[in-house]
Each structure stands twice: as structure tokens, then as C-alpha cells.
Design a protein around this motif. Structure first.
Motif, PDB file in Angstrom:
ATOM      1  N   PRO A   1       0.826  -1.059  -0.054  1.00 19.90           N
ATOM      2  CA  PRO A   1      -0.046   0.023   0.114  1.00 19.90           C
ATOM      3  C   PRO A   1       0.662   1.269   0.045  1.00 19.90           C
TER       4      PRO A   1
ATOM      5  N   TYR B   1      -2.635   4.949   2.350  1.00 20.77           N
ATOM      6  CA  TYR B   1      -2.919   4.534   1.027  1.00 20.77           C
ATOM      7  C   TYR B   1      -4.523   4.911   0.569  1.00 20.77           C
TER       8      TYR B   1
ATOM      9  N   MET C   1      -4.680   7.150  -7.278  1.00 15.57           N
ATOM     10  CA  MET C   1      -4.588   5.769  -6.866  1.00 15.57           C
ATOM     11  C   MET C   1      -4.964   4.832  -7.772  1.00 15.57           C
TER      12      MET C   1
ATOM     13  N   LEU D   1       1.048   4.184  -2.929  1.00 20.36           N
ATOM     14  CA  LEU D   1       0.653   5.511  -2.575  1.00 20.36           C
ATOM     15  C   LEU D   1       1.778   6.279  -3.277  1.00 20.36           C
TER      16      LEU D   1
END
Length: 254
Positions: A73, A244, A254, A77
Motif C-alpha cells: 500500500p 493509501y 490511486m 501510494l
């Protein structure tokens, strides 16, 4: 994040800025494969099994890099934050697994805008995730904040940010001697300063005192700059998935 660029002078009155122009800031002794150099094997180390497996190490490193980018994650990010800031990142172009001096696990080459993962010292997926996070913060600063590694204050700032956002749990700081149970409040800051100082000393080849002075000049501002993660990542916590999940709030792709 903008750090004031002032010319400093050493004890002899010479400009440090001028000296840095002639200094190999990248450190060919740390990253022997940079700038077209070839890694020199030692037959003695090959016989001991310490060398001679570079192809295996490289394949393992590249596999772990790919896995981190697809599954971690916090790395996803950082990838989104870089893209959303106009800093395109292609793992084939901008991330390289190489043989390094064993005392380092990675680096960021601002001249080529490339992250180096040290395949001979960053062995596990967890280590590579940590290196990617650290070096992606440098990449973010270089792209978005116009990082100049020849400016010691700039370097100190990005090293503070990288240590602040991705390292320095209490237990880690305790083991390296930067904290104790009687100064828990200052533990994290002490760890950040320690890690940043080591990096500044290695890159600029300056004394402990010069590195510490640069860190103190920019510490408050850079320590409080949590972009693009928005929080300090604690070990064994849910901070990575939370960061995230919050990425879209900051407009990250994202």
C-alpha cells in the motif's frame, strides 16, 4: 518545501559550494556500477560464496521490487503521488537493482532520476520496500521540490523527511542507541537526526559537526513536512493501508 540556498565557507575561507562542484557526490565507492563502471570480482570471495551469484541476486531483487509495487500500500501510494505530481515513474527506467558497497542498501541518483536497490545487501521483500519508500521520497522531493543534492541543506532536508516518514520506530531507535525509556518523547526526533546525519556525511563527505549543523538549520520545517504520506509510519501498525486509503483525499492518482 524550499530550503534557503546559502553559500557556506569552510575554516580556510573557501567556498564549500565550489568544492562540491569537484566532489564526486554520488560516491563510486558505494555504487561501483554507476557511471559505466564494472563491478570488480574477488576470486577469494567467489570461493567463499560471497560473490559470483549476481544474476541470482538481481533476479530476486527485481522480483521483490515488482511485488512491492503491485502489492505494498505505501509503495502504491508513493507511485500515485509521483504520477499526480507530474513525476512519471517507469520501473524499467527509474528503478535499478545493482551491486553496491555492502554498507548501503540503496540510493537515489538525481542525475539519472533513478532509484538504486542494492541487490547484494537488500535481500528481503521488507528491506526492499523500506528502500523503495526512502528513495521514492527523495525522488518526490527532486521532482516536486527541486532538490539539489549539491546543496547540503537540501540534502539534509530530504534525508530528514525520508527518515521521518519511513523509519525510526521506538525499538529500532533504542537498539541503535538514539533513545532510552527515559526520553521517549524525543526518541523519534533523535532517530531521524541520526539517520539523516549518516546520509549527509556519506554523500557530502563532511564531518559529523558540519552534517549536524545542516540538519539543525532545516530540522523543524522538514520534520513537520509529511507530504505525500500525511503521517509517520509506525512499525506493526495499520498506518500503511490507512495512508493509501487516504491518498485520494490529496488528489493522488490511486
Amino acid at each position: 518545501m524550499t530550503v534557503k540556498n546559502e553559500e557556506k565557507r569552510d575554516e580556510s575561507g573557501n567556498s564549500q559550494e565550489a568544492a562540491l562542484n569537484n566532489e564526486d557526490l554520488w560516491g563510486s565507492d558505494m555504487y561501483p556500477e554507476r557511471r559505466g563502471k564494472k563491478f570488480q570480482h574477488s576470486w577469494f570471495k567467489i570461493l567463499l560464496g560471497a560473490q559470483g551469484r549476481e544474476s541470482i541476486d538481481k533476479n530476486r531483487c527485481e522480483h521483490n521490487v515488482y511485488k512491492c509495487i503491485k502489492e505494498s500500500p505505501i509503495i502504491k501510494l508513493m507511485m500515485g503521488a509521483l504520477r499526480s505530481s507530474g513525476c512519471e515513474i517507469d520501473i524499467r527506467r527509474h528503478i535499478s537493482c545493482e551491486v553496491c558497497n555492502p554498507i548501503v542498501t540503496g540510493g537515489y541518483d538525481s542525475e539519472f532520476n533513478q532509484i538504486i536497490i542494492c541487490q547484494n545487501s537488500a535481500h528481503s521483500e521488507d528491506m526492499i520496500r523500506g528502500v523503495l519508500l526512502h528513495e521514492m521520497i527523495h525522488m518526490f522531493d527532486y521532482c516536486r521540490n527541486k532538490l539539489d543534492v549539491k546543496n547540503i541543506d537540501h540534502l539534509a532536508c530530504t534525508e530528514i523527511r525520508a527518515a521521518n516518514l519511513g523509519h525510526c520506530s521506538f525499538m529500532g531507535s533504542l537498539l541503535q542507541g538514539d533513545s532510552s525509556f527515559t526520553n521517549i518523547k524525543a526518541t523519534h526526533q533523535n532517530c531521524v537526526k541520526h539517520k539523516a546525519r549518516l546520509s549527509v556525511m556519506a554523500v557530502h563527505k563532511v564531518s559529523k559537526e558540519v552534517a549536524e549543523a545542516a540538519i539543525e538549520r532545516v530540522f523543524t520545517k522538514c520534520y513537520n513536512d509529511l507530504e505525500p504520506i500525511g503521517r509517520r509510519i509506525r512499525r506493526n501498525s495499520f498506518d500503511m493501508p490507512r495512508a493509501y486509503a487516504e491518498g485520494y483525499l490529496y488528489g493522488y492518482d490511486m
